[in-house]
Design an enzyme around this catalytic site. Structure first.
Site, PDB file in Angstrom:
ATOM      1  N   THR A 195       0.834  -1.212   0.000  1.00 11.33           N
ATOM      2  CA  THR A 195       0.000   0.000   0.000  1.00 11.33           C
ATOM      3  C   THR A 195       0.861   1.251   0.000  1.00 11.33           C
ATOM      4  O   THR A 195       1.964   1.245   0.542  1.00 11.33           O
ATOM      5  CB  THR A 195      -0.878  -0.026   1.273  1.00 11.33           C
ATOM      6  OG1 THR A 195      -1.869  -1.012   1.086  1.00 11.33           O
ATOM      7  CG2 THR A 195      -1.543   1.297   1.559  1.00 11.33           C
ATOM      8  N   MET A 223      -1.508  -5.564   7.511  1.00  7.81           N
ATOM      9  CA  MET A 223      -2.658  -6.447   7.356  1.00  7.81           C
ATOM     10  C   MET A 223      -3.917  -5.713   7.831  1.00  7.81           C
ATOM     11  O   MET A 223      -4.126  -5.512   9.035  1.00  7.81           O
ATOM     12  CB  MET A 223      -2.400  -7.726   8.160  1.00  7.81           C
ATOM     13  CG  MET A 223      -3.416  -8.799   7.932  1.00  7.81           C
ATOM     14  SD  MET A 223      -3.351  -9.356   6.205  1.00  7.81           S
ATOM     15  CE  MET A 223      -4.732 -10.478   6.219  1.00  7.81           C
TER      16      MET A 223
END
Ligand code: ASP
Length: 312
Positions: free
Chosen positions: A176, A229
């Site tokens: 990300t 996560m």
């Protein structure tokens, strides 16, 4: 007024022994291009919102990161991207999830913030809004890379849904991307964009699309963008919790970030990290993984690019 910017390209297991000099150069060049794109906007009097958007866009356009082009593939061999943005001035926010045909999801999140009455749009509805606002339709082929296809196949063979294969130096990494900035007017902003996790199913959405979990900006307090996560970051509401610690406990941004990343999150097995910027433009990087792609340009104009956790 001082201004500054920091960015990340994902945290996770990044190991020196698996990195090649060529790949490292390419990743560092992309990080530098991103942070400079944001800095150029800030130095010419632009807003923190425009700076974080420009910085994230550069990383979305690079195949090295799990956002925009280079997004990981879902179980159905598609990309489904999430993004969010928040302005510290007035706490305006925009977010989108599960879009498949938008080249730069962060621009769509910004359009939701600025040109809609809403904060969060998903899937086909988000894309309809995009096309009504002159976004171009981008074929899935544009996002597809062989590396992500190979990753997906090995995840499927193992029945896993996160990144845990070591064919590429940073395969076990959440790629990300995100940015935080302070502009000349004292306004903070944060932005985050992702393809999510490999082999995701059922319309899974992580923290990156969720205001409060993956992204937060509040003037005089902090701007935050997270990576890791997503399920853990959602349940700990990480970005907003960091802001709350600064606001109510008077912790410094660094103390609050460490408390969450090295404490609550790590204790429950949540691997990842975040970038945060305080009201004076000081950038903080926190991670409980072996690395996080990151860069910053401080209020004096000094540029720093780092990969591993043990680099200061
Ligand atoms: N946080 C993202 C998600 O769970 C993944 C990442 O950071 O790369 O969707």
């Amino acid at each position: 007024m001082p201004f500054s910017i920091a960015i990340h390209g994902g945290a996770g297991t990044i190991l020196r022994e698996q990195m090649t000099p060529e790949l490292q150069r390419e990743i560092e060049a992309a990080l530098e291009k991103s942070v400079r794109a944001g800095q150029d906007i800030l130095s010419s009097g632009g807003s923190a919102v425009d700076a974080v958007t420009a910085a994230v866009k550069v990383l979305e356009d690079s195949p090295h990161f799990n956002a925009g082009r280079g997004s990981v593939l879902t179980h159905r061999e598609m990309v489904e991207m999430d993004a969010s943005i928040m302005s510290g001035k007035g706490k305006n926010a925009g977010a989108i999830a599960g879009v498949k045909h938008i080249r730069n999801p962060i621009e769509l999140a910004k359009a939701v913030m600025e040109d809609s009455e809403h904060v969060f749009l998903i899937g086909e509805g988000a894309e309809s809004f995009a096309f009504e606002h002159d976004f171009l339709y981008t074929e899935q082929d544009y996002f597809y890379t062989d590396r992500r296809y190979d990753q997906l196949q090995s995840m499927k063979e193992k029945g896993l849904f996160a990144l845990s294969e070591f064919r590429y130096p940073d395969d076990n990494k959440y790629g990300t991307v995100g940015a935080v900035a302070l502009d000349q007017y004292g306004d903070l902003a944060a932005a985050t964009s992702t393809g999510g996790i490999t082999n995701k199913q059922y319309g899974r959405v992580g923290d990156s699309a969720v205001i409060g979990a993956g992204t937060w900006a509040e003037n005089q307090v902090v701007a935050v963008s997270t990576t890791g996560m997503g399920e853990y970051f959602l349940q700990e509401n990480v970005a907003a919790d960091l802001a709350a610690r600064v606001r109510y406990l008077n912790e410094t941004v660094g103390q609050a970030a460490d408390h969450i990343i090295q404490g609550e999150l790590k204790d429950r097995g949540g691997e990842g990290g975040l970038i945060a910027m305080d009201k004076s433009g000081n950038a903080y990087f926190a991670m409980n993984s072996s690395g996080m792609y990151r860069a910053s340009i401080d209020p004096r104009g000094k540029c720093k690019i780092r990969i591993y956790a043990d680099q200061d």
